[in-house]
Design a protein around this motif. Structure first.
Motif, PDB file in Angstrom:
ATOM      1  N   GLY A  58      51.492  42.327  62.620  1.00 50.53           N
ATOM      2  CA  GLY A  58      50.375  43.369  62.797  1.00 50.53           C
ATOM      3  C   GLY A  58      50.481  44.478  61.641  1.00 50.53           C
ATOM      4  O   GLY A  58      49.737  45.393  61.839  1.00 50.53           O
ATOM      5  N   THR A  59      51.309  44.223  60.555  1.00 49.04           N
ATOM      6  CA  THR A  59      51.546  45.498  59.481  1.00 49.04           C
ATOM      7  C   THR A  59      51.305  44.824  58.341  1.00 49.04           C
ATOM      8  O   THR A  59      51.598  43.740  57.783  1.00 49.04           O
ATOM      9  CB  THR A  59      52.788  46.193  59.717  1.00 49.04           C
ATOM     10  N   LEU A  60      50.672  45.735  57.212  1.00 41.12           N
ATOM     11  CA  LEU A  60      50.673  45.225  55.752  1.00 41.12           C
ATOM     12  C   LEU A  60      50.673  46.501  54.915  1.00 41.12           C
ATOM     13  O   LEU A  60      50.111  47.637  55.287  1.00 41.12           O
ATOM     14  CB  LEU A  60      49.249  44.654  55.757  1.00 41.12           C
ATOM     15  N   SER A  61      51.342  46.302  53.582  1.00 39.70           N
ATOM     16  CA  SER A  61      51.200  47.418  52.852  1.00 39.70           C
ATOM     17  C   SER A  61      51.312  46.914  51.302  1.00 39.70           C
ATOM     18  O   SER A  61      51.641  45.857  51.198  1.00 39.70           O
ATOM     19  CB  SER A  61      52.709  48.457  53.078  1.00 39.70           C
ATOM     20  N   GLY A  62      50.915  47.656  50.341  1.00 34.93           N
ATOM     21  CA  GLY A  62      50.669  47.428  48.926  1.00 34.93           C
ATOM     22  C   GLY A  62      49.894  48.087  48.022  1.00 34.93           C
ATOM     23  O   GLY A  62      49.673  49.248  48.469  1.00 34.93           O
ATOM     24  N   ARG A  63      49.611  47.791  47.059  1.00 33.29           N
ATOM     25  CA  ARG A  63      48.841  48.583  46.133  1.00 33.29           C
ATOM     26  C   ARG A  63      48.240  47.709  44.989  1.00 33.29           C
ATOM     27  O   ARG A  63      48.997  46.614  44.649  1.00 33.29           O
ATOM     28  CB  ARG A  63      49.302  49.903  45.547  1.00 33.29           C
ATOM     29  N   TYR A  64      47.090  47.884  44.387  1.00 34.53           N
ATOM     30  CA  TYR A  64      46.719  47.236  43.222  1.00 34.53           C
ATOM     31  C   TYR A  64      45.498  48.008  42.597  1.00 34.53           C
ATOM     32  O   TYR A  64      45.075  48.973  43.091  1.00 34.53           O
ATOM     33  CB  TYR A  64      45.994  45.767  43.682  1.00 34.53           C
ATOM     34  N   ALA A  65      45.612  47.688  41.311  1.00 31.92           N
ATOM     35  CA  ALA A  65      44.547  48.519  40.477  1.00 31.92           C
ATOM     36  C   ALA A  65      43.048  47.811  40.513  1.00 31.92           C
ATOM     37  O   ALA A  65      43.127  46.723  40.541  1.00 31.92           O
ATOM     38  CB  ALA A  65      45.312  48.563  38.999  1.00 31.92           C
ATOM     39  N   PRO A  66      42.034  48.549  41.075  1.00 30.03           N
ATOM     40  CA  PRO A  66      40.791  48.110  41.015  1.00 30.03           C
ATOM     41  C   PRO A  66      40.386  47.468  39.365  1.00 30.03           C
ATOM     42  O   PRO A  66      40.426  48.216  38.684  1.00 30.03           O
ATOM     43  CB  PRO A  66      39.983  49.314  41.490  1.00 30.03           C
ATOM     44  N   THR A  67      39.803  46.441  39.703  1.00 25.47           N
ATOM     45  CA  THR A  67      39.577  45.641  38.177  1.00 25.47           C
ATOM     46  C   THR A  67      38.363  44.784  38.219  1.00 25.47           C
ATOM     47  O   THR A  67      38.401  43.882  39.406  1.00 25.47           O
ATOM     48  CB  THR A  67      41.045  44.837  37.977  1.00 25.47           C
ATOM     49  N   VAL A  68      37.637  45.001  37.401  1.00 22.25           N
ATOM     50  CA  VAL A  68      36.606  43.671  36.999  1.00 22.25           C
ATOM     51  C   VAL A  68      36.947  42.996  35.908  1.00 22.25           C
ATOM     52  O   VAL A  68      37.340  43.386  34.926  1.00 22.25           O
ATOM     53  CB  VAL A  68      35.231  44.696  36.827  1.00 22.25           C
ATOM     54  N   ARG A  69      36.889  41.564  35.948  1.00 18.05           N
ATOM     55  CA  ARG A  69      37.471  40.836  34.896  1.00 18.05           C
ATOM     56  C   ARG A  69      36.309  39.898  34.656  1.00 18.05           C
ATOM     57  O   ARG A  69      35.055  39.674  35.312  1.00 18.05           O
ATOM     58  CB  ARG A  69      38.389  39.663  35.604  1.00 18.05           C
ATOM     59  N   ASN A  70      36.430  39.001  33.580  1.00 19.09           N
ATOM     60  CA  ASN A  70      35.448  38.446  32.957  1.00 19.09           C
ATOM     61  C   ASN A  70      35.385  37.242  33.692  1.00 19.09           C
ATOM     62  O   ASN A  70      36.440  36.578  34.412  1.00 19.09           O
ATOM     63  CB  ASN A  70      35.830  37.764  31.630  1.00 19.09           C
ATOM     64  N   PRO A  71      34.220  36.624  34.107  1.00 15.87           N
ATOM     65  CA  PRO A  71      34.016  35.530  35.291  1.00 15.87           C
ATOM     66  C   PRO A  71      34.406  34.273  34.948  1.00 15.87           C
ATOM     67  O   PRO A  71      34.278  33.444  35.757  1.00 15.87           O
ATOM     68  CB  PRO A  71      32.425  35.872  35.656  1.00 15.87           C
ATOM     69  N   ILE A  72      34.370  34.084  33.866  1.00 13.16           N
ATOM     70  CA  ILE A  72      34.733  32.552  33.248  1.00 13.16           C
ATOM     71  C   ILE A  72      36.141  32.516  32.880  1.00 13.16           C
ATOM     72  O   ILE A  72      36.540  33.010  32.114  1.00 13.16           O
ATOM     73  CB  ILE A  72      33.808  32.156  32.133  1.00 13.16           C
ATOM     74  N   GLY A  73      36.802  31.563  33.424  1.00 17.46           N
ATOM     75  CA  GLY A  73      38.156  31.141  33.213  1.00 17.46           C
ATOM     76  C   GLY A  73      38.080  29.743  32.112  1.00 17.46           C
ATOM     77  O   GLY A  73      37.355  28.932  32.664  1.00 17.46           O
ATOM     78  N   ARG A  74      38.710  29.916  31.024  1.00 23.94           N
ATOM     79  CA  ARG A  74      38.943  28.709  30.040  1.00 23.94           C
ATOM     80  C   ARG A  74      40.199  28.065  30.347  1.00 23.94           C
ATOM     81  O   ARG A  74      41.384  28.687  30.143  1.00 23.94           O
ATOM     82  CB  ARG A  74      38.739  29.269  28.622  1.00 23.94           C
ATOM     83  N   LEU A  75      40.209  26.676  30.504  1.00 20.64           N
ATOM     84  CA  LEU A  75      41.556  26.037  30.753  1.00 20.64           C
ATOM     85  C   LEU A  75      41.994  25.478  29.583  1.00 20.64           C
ATOM     86  O   LEU A  75      41.176  25.298  28.616  1.00 20.64           O
ATOM     87  CB  LEU A  75      41.018  24.696  31.692  1.00 20.64           C
ATOM     88  N   PRO A  76      43.209  25.094  29.490  1.00 18.85           N
ATOM     89  CA  PRO A  76      43.681  24.520  28.128  1.00 18.85           C
ATOM     90  C   PRO A  76      43.244  23.372  27.738  1.00 18.85           C
ATOM     91  O   PRO A  76      42.907  23.213  26.293  1.00 18.85           O
ATOM     92  CB  PRO A  76      45.403  24.218  28.581  1.00 18.85           C
ATOM     93  N   GLY A  77      42.528  22.272  28.412  1.00 15.69           N
ATOM     94  CA  GLY A  77      41.844  21.276  28.001  1.00 15.69           C
ATOM     95  C   GLY A  77      40.495  21.413  27.627  1.00 15.69           C
ATOM     96  O   GLY A  77      39.707  20.377  27.261  1.00 15.69           O
TER      97      GLY A  77
END
Length: 418
Positions: free
Chosen positions: A267-286
Motif C-alpha cells: 500500500g505504499t508508493l514513491s517516485g518522481r517524474y518531470a511533467p512532459t507533453v510529447r509529440n503524439p505520433i511515434g515512428r517505427l523503424p519499418g
C-alpha cells in the motif's frame, strides 16, 4: 471489422479497449501483467475521478464499483503557516460527486471483463521491434503504456513542457483507520493541504482491495524537508515517515491519523517524474506509425489530481475520433487531428498544473484566502477540478481574479446589523 491493437492496460488503454469492443471492433490488448498480478501488486497511483470522467465510465457501462466507492462531495483547502498553524481552511461543494477506486481493483476487473467479452488479451511486454511487426497486421496501433522503452518513440514537445526536471517528490500510503475531520465529520471530501515552500499533502477517501480506505499523499519540493522517501523500501518505515511529517507540518491532519495502519503490504508508493507533453505520433523503424494515448503524450504532475481524469477524457475523445472515422485509413493526418482534439481539453489541465507547481502569485493567494469567506468562490475552485478550463476565467490573470472576487462580494448578502 477493423483490427486495433492497444498496448498498455491502465485507465485509458482499458477504457478505450472496452469502448471499441462495445462498438464491434476487433481489439487486442497487450499488458505486461495479468489481472491477478495487478490485483495483488503494489498500488499504482492516487486517483480521484470527478464527474465528467466518471460519466465516461457510466456511458460505457463499466462503472462497476460506483455503489461501493465513497461518494466524495467536497474538496477542501488548508494553508499552513510558519508555526504549523492553519492560516486558511475551507471546504467547497462539488456539483457532482467524485470517486476514487484503487487502480489495482479497477484495472484487474476491467481486464477480466475485456477477456470475458471476447477480447484478445496478450500478457507480454512490448518492445519497439514488436510494434514494428504489429503495425503491419493491425489497422491502428495505440500506445497507452506510460513508462519504459515505448515512450522514447514520442519526442518531448519543448514548447508545451516548461519543466525538464521533476518538480515534486511523491509519496503515497493507503491506510485504514483515519478519523473524520471534526469540522465536517459527515462529508466525504478530498483535502488539499498547502505548506508554502515545502510542498503539499492530499488526503482522499478511496475503495481499495480491502474495502474503504484513505490515501495519504505527500508532494515534496525536491531537496526540501519532504524529500525523504527515496530509497525507503519498508512499507512501515514509509508510513512512519508520512506520519512524522504530518505531525510536524499539518498537526490538524495528524490528529486524526494517530491510529492508521497500512491497508496491505503493497500500500505504499514513491517516485518522481518531470511533467512532459510529447509529440503524439511515434515512428517505427519499418516506417509504421503509432499513436500515443493519455500519459504517454501528456503527463502532468499529480498536484491537481488530473491523471486518471485526463486518461478517461483522452480515451473518450479517441473513441469518438476512431468511430467517426469509419473505414478511412488511420494515417498521420488523422492521428494529428485526433490528438489535437484531445489537446483542446488537455491544454487546460497542463496550464493549471504547471501553474500550481510554481510559487503562487499574490492574486492566487488572495483568491484562495477569499474562498474561506465566500462559499461561491470555494465551490467554483472545487469544481475546477472537474473542468479545469474554467480557471481561464478567474485564476491566471490578476485583473480577472479581482473582477471575479468583486462580483461575488457584490452579490453576497450583507449580514443583518451591518
Amino acid at each position: 471489422m477493423r483490427k486495433i491493437l492497444i498496448v498498455g492496460a491502465g485507465q485509458s488503454g482499458l477504457q478505450l479497449a472496452l469502448g471499441l469492443q462495445s462498438q464491434g471492433y476487433e481489439v487486442t490488448l497487450m499488458s505486461n501483467r495479468t489481472a491477478d498480478e495487478i490485483r495483488s501488486g503494489r498500488v499504482m497511483s492516487t486517483q480521484c475521478m470527478f464527474h465528467t470522467a466518471l460519466q465516461h465510465e457510466r456511458d460505457l457501462g463499466i462503472n462497476f464499483w460506483e455503489s461501493q466507492a465513497p461518494k466524495i462531495e467536497g474538496l477542501g483547502v488548508s494553508v499552513a503557516g510558519p508555526e504549523s498553524q492553519r492560516l486558511i481552511d475551507w471546504l467547497g461543494t462539488l456539483d457532482g460527486y467524485a470517486q476514487s477506486v484503487d487502480q489495482r481493483v479497477k484495472m484487474a476487473g476491467w481486464m477480466e471483463t475485456f477477456a470475458q467479452r471476447g477480447g484478445q488479451l496478450v500478457i507480454h511486454g512490448a518492445a519497439v521491434s514488436d510494434l514494428d511487426y504489429f503495425s503491419r497486421t493491425y489497422d491502428l496501433v495505440l500506445v497507452s503504456a506510460g513508462k519504459g522503452e515505448l515512450v522514447s518513440m514520442f519526442g518531448r514537445d519543448a514548447s508545451r513542457s516548461p519543466y525538464s526536471e521533476p518538480q515534486r517528490a511523491l509519496a503515497v500510503a493507503y491506510v485504514h483507520g483515519l478519523g473524520p475531520r471534526p469540522e465536517h465529520p459527515d462529508v466525504e471530501a478530498v483535502r488539499c493541504n498547502l505548506v508554502p515552500g515545502v510542498g503539499e499533502m492530499f488526503i482522499m477517501p478511496t475503495l481499495t482491495t480491502t474495502g474503504r480506505a484513505d490515501i495519504l499523499f505527500w508532494e515534496g519540493i525536491p531537496g526540501g524537508p519532504l524529500d525523504v522517501f527515496q530509497g525507503v523500501k519498508d512499507p512501515s518505515e514509509h508510513l512512519a515517515l508520512t506520519l512524522e511529517l504530518m505531525e510536524k507540518f499539518l498537526p490538524w491532519e495528524y490528529a486524526r491519523a494517530t491510529k492508521v495502519e497500512l491497508t496491505d503490504a503493497n500500500g505504499t508508493l514513491s517516485g518522481r517524474y518531470a511533467p512532459t507533453v510529447r509529440n503524439p505520433i511515434g515512428r517505427l523503424p519499418g516506417g509504421g506509425l503509432v499513436l500515443g494515448v493519455a500519459d504517454v503524450v501528456v503527463a502532468n504532475d499529480p498536484i491537481t489530481g488530473q491523471g486518471s481524469n485526463s486518461a478517461s477524457k483522452c480515451a473518450a475523445s479517441y473513441l469518438a475520433s476512431i468511430t467517426e472515422h469509419g473505414d478511412k485509413p488511420f494515417d498521420e493526418a488523422w492521428m494529428r487531428q485526433t490528438f489535437d482534439r484531445y489537446w483542446d481539453t488537455a491544454q487546460h489541465v497542463t496550464k493549471w498544473t504547471n501553474a500550481m507547481l510554481g510559487v503562487p502569485p499574490e492574486h492566487v493567494l488572495n483568491l484562495i484566502g477569499a474562498a474561506g469567506q465566500l462559499p461561491p468562490v470555494a465551490n467554483r475552485f472545487a469544481n475546477g477540478f472537474n473542468d479545469p478550463a474554467d480557471f481561464e476565467s478567474f485564476f491566471y490573470d490578476p485583473d480577472k481574479t479581482a473582477a471575479y472576487l468583486a462580483s461575488v462580494t457584490d452579490a453576497s448578502p450583507v449580514p443583518a446589523g451591518e
